[in-house]
Design an enzyme around this catalytic site. Structure first.
Site, PDB file in Angstrom:
ATOM      1  N   SER A   1      51.325  54.744  56.459  1.00  0.00           N
ATOM      2  CA  SER A   1      51.267  56.187  56.284  1.00  0.00           C
ATOM      3  C   SER A   1      50.508  56.477  54.999  1.00  0.00           C
ATOM      4  O   SER A   1      50.055  55.555  54.313  1.00  0.00           O
ATOM      5  CB  SER A   1      52.686  56.761  56.205  1.00  0.00           C
ATOM      6  OG  SER A   1      53.261  56.395  54.966  1.00  0.00           O
ATOM      7  N   LYS A   2      50.416  57.760  54.697  1.00  0.00           N
ATOM      8  CA  LYS A   2      49.602  58.192  53.544  1.00  0.00           C
ATOM      9  C   LYS A   2      49.973  57.470  52.250  1.00  0.00           C
ATOM     10  O   LYS A   2      49.109  57.199  51.432  1.00  0.00           O
ATOM     11  CB  LYS A   2      49.793  59.691  53.317  1.00  0.00           C
ATOM     12  CG  LYS A   2      48.894  60.539  54.171  1.00  0.00           C
ATOM     13  CD  LYS A   2      48.571  61.846  53.445  1.00  0.00           C
ATOM     14  CE  LYS A   2      47.713  62.751  54.307  1.00  0.00           C
ATOM     15  NZ  LYS A   2      48.451  63.303  55.440  1.00  0.00           N
ATOM     16  N   ARG A   3      51.254  57.182  52.071  1.00  0.00           N
ATOM     17  CA  ARG A   3      51.615  56.602  50.781  1.00  0.00           C
ATOM     18  C   ARG A   3      51.066  55.183  50.590  1.00  0.00           C
ATOM     19  O   ARG A   3      51.095  54.644  49.495  1.00  0.00           O
ATOM     20  CB  ARG A   3      53.131  56.628  50.563  1.00  0.00           C
ATOM     21  CG  ARG A   3      53.903  55.875  51.575  1.00  0.00           C
ATOM     22  CD  ARG A   3      55.394  55.805  51.267  1.00  0.00           C
ATOM     23  NE  ARG A   3      55.975  54.779  52.107  1.00  0.00           N
ATOM     24  CZ  ARG A   3      56.261  54.938  53.390  1.00  0.00           C
ATOM     25  NH1 ARG A   3      56.058  56.100  53.963  1.00  0.00           N
ATOM     26  NH2 ARG A   3      56.738  53.948  54.116  1.00  0.00           N
ATOM     27  N   HIS A   4      50.535  54.583  51.659  1.00  0.00           N
ATOM     28  CA  HIS A   4      49.951  53.245  51.508  1.00  0.00           C
ATOM     29  C   HIS A   4      48.470  53.271  51.157  1.00  0.00           C
ATOM     30  O   HIS A   4      47.836  52.250  51.051  1.00  0.00           O
ATOM     31  CB  HIS A   4      50.133  52.439  52.802  1.00  0.00           C
ATOM     32  CG  HIS A   4      51.561  52.209  53.141  1.00  0.00           C
ATOM     33  ND1 HIS A   4      52.158  52.819  54.211  1.00  0.00           N
ATOM     34  CD2 HIS A   4      52.511  51.459  52.549  1.00  0.00           C
ATOM     35  CE1 HIS A   4      53.425  52.436  54.265  1.00  0.00           C
ATOM     36  NE2 HIS A   4      53.662  51.620  53.265  1.00  0.00           N
ATOM     37  N   GLY A   5      47.913  54.462  51.023  1.00  0.00           N
ATOM     38  CA  GLY A   5      46.482  54.546  50.741  1.00  0.00           C
ATOM     39  C   GLY A   5      45.875  55.593  51.638  1.00  0.00           C
ATOM     40  O   GLY A   5      46.573  56.203  52.441  1.00  0.00           O
TER      41      GLY A   5
END
Ligand code: GLU
Length: 490
Positions: free
Chosen positions: A243-247
């Site tokens: 998801s977004k928090r991984h990049g």
């Protein structure tokens, strides 16, 4: 048989990493098999789809160099055909009219939840006598069309997972045409894949539960089944779904960050696939040659930004200086424009000295992992002036008067040098260190900072050679100005 595959994104978001990887596996398979790669935009969800997002998906594919052989075709253009196929299912007795209203279904689902049992459609309208159902329809009662699931296991030989089966009773009768006449996704996909003569359906694992339903439709309509392959999910480094928090999620964000399409392709290809040997760095022809869909791993792939950066560095090192020059100049132009001046103001000769620019790129390209880092190494060779990186100043110019003394000596010795070539420069600098009875690093590090403004560069003697005599002298002069000011406050 010509292999025909498709990538079928819904334009409800950008081309994200997972979608791009699915597209790439299809594209690689098509290229390896000399088949056809088709693009279908699944835009039947009108409310959530937009032309801008379709455009962004096309741009993402284009940046990644995945040439599309057919399409884009738009799913919404096929709605009449989808409806025809739904009615044919009714004619063939494979679907029935379902008069259960949304409210009734909701109430039954809530009741099932309350008593803790699973809710699947109980097939009640499938048991209506045909004449009764017809009469109710003719009387104007709204109905949906629901597919009757045969009482048998539904299985297929998956390209990735091998034999895969849904046991009898695990799939419910499902709606193919809603009471407002709109076809549902599972029907539209089958109809479109048949229309496009798709031979291999390669898509994400999240579609596995749709596959038995689609197989029932294929069989009921008398169409030959394609071969299915479901590729595993991509997880973040913490083991959670990406998801977004991984990049960044949109592949175009990686373009902005200075990744090369070839590096990104290489990275995406290794998300869930491996060639079976220890090779990791692939150019396109090698990737196409090596790719086997059967070698896609069953288990989830882990998204590792560090690996992407490393691979990208390998691709920068392997790229031609001419190709990199375009990217370097674009990036420097953009910076100049954002600072409100012309490139010639900050880098006076970079446009005219193209041979030297190519030589500089060839010298520095082995180390940087992204284009901005490459630019940072090229820029000092042409820049009017450089800024000094604080961390490097703290480290290599800690004692300002000592650094200034060394650089003054370097300047004198270089000024006296006849031939301006790497070997002569090296012997001058090493000779100087020996004379001063200090290690060569004590000369090289302060000098590197003076010339490059940073603590890293390729071999310093080549740097000095390529930076050329006058610029080296001017750089050392500026550094001495900085160091004398620093020494005065120490
Ligand atoms: N439109 C679907 C998606 O974006 C893909 C459907 C398919 O590949 O069959 O997930």
């Amino acid at each position: 048989m010509t292999v025909r595959v498709r990538f079928a994104p819904s334009p409800t978001g950008f081309l994200h990493v997972g979608g791009a990887r699915t597209a790439l596996f299809n594209w690689l398979y098509a290229r390896h098999e000399e088949g056809v790669f088709l693009l279908r935009i699944e835009d039947t969800d009108r409310a959530r789809s937009s032309p801008e997002l379709t455009q962004a998906i096309l741009e993402g594919l284009d940046w990644l160099g995945m040439s599309v052989d057919e399409g884009p075709v738009f799913q919404a253009d096929g709605v009449e055909r989808h409806r025809r196929h739904a009615l044919e299912l009714l004619d063939r007795g494979a679907a029935y009219r379902c008069f259960c209203s949304t409210e009734e279904l909701k109430a039954r689902r809530e009741e099932a939840q309350r008593v803790g049992s699973g809710f699947g459609y109980d097939g009640r309208c499938g048991r209506l006598a045909a004449e009764d159902a017809l009469r109710r329809a003719e009387d104007g009662e709204p109905f949906a069309l629901r597919v009757r699931i045969p009482q048998e296991d539904i299985g297929w030989d998956d390209l990735v997972h091998g034999p895969t089966s849904f046991p009898v009773g695990s799939v419910d009768d499902f709606v193919v045409l809603r009471s407002d006449g709109t076809p549902v996704y599972n029907l539209a996909v089958v109809s479109d894949d048949v229309e496009a003569r798709i031979t291999h359906v390669i898509r994400g694992d999240d579609h596995i539960s749709n596959t038995p339903k689609q197989i029932v439709i294929y069989r009921a309509l008398g169409f030959e089944l394609p071969t299915f392959g479901h590729v595993p999910l991509i997880l973040g480094s913490d083991g959670k779904r990406l998801s977004k928090r991984h990049g960044a999620m949109s592949v175009l964000a990686y373009r902005e960050e200075g990744y090369l399409p070839s590096g990104m392709r290489n990275f995406l290809a290794l998300l869930g696939w491996s060639p079976g040997d220890d090779r990791e760095v692939f150019d396109d022809p090698d990737l196409i040659e090596a790719f086997r869909i059967e070698r896609v791993l069953k288990k989830s792939a882990v998204f590792d930004l560090e690996k992407l950066a490393w691979l990208n560095g390998q691709h920068i090192a392997a790229a031609s200086a001419a190709d990199l020059r375009v990217l370097v100049l674009d990036s420097l132009q953009a910076t100049a424009a954002s600072e409100g001046h012309a490139l010639a103001d900050s880098h006076p000769t970079i446009a005219s000295e193209s041979e030297r620019l190519l030589a500089v790129i060839d010298l520095v390209k082995t180390r940087p992992r992204t284009i901005p880092l490459l630019v940072a190494q090229v820029s000092p060779f042409f820049a009017h002036e450089v800024d000094y990186e604080q961390a490097a100043v703290d480290r290599f110019w800690k004692d300002a008067s000592d650094a200034a003394q060394i650089l003054r000596a370097v300047l004198v010795d270089l000024n006296g040098l006849g031939d301006w070539d790497e070997a002569s420069i090296e012997s001058v600098i090493r000779g100087l260190a020996a004379r001063m009875e200090i290690g060569a690093g004590r000369v090289i590090n302060p000098l590197r900072l003076a010339l490059m403004g940073q603590g890293v560069s390729p071999g310093i003697f080549e740097v000095v050679e390529l930076m050329e005599r006058d610029r080296v002298a001017a750089r050392i002069d500026s550094a001495l100005g900085f160091l004398d000011a620093k020494a005065s406050v120490e």
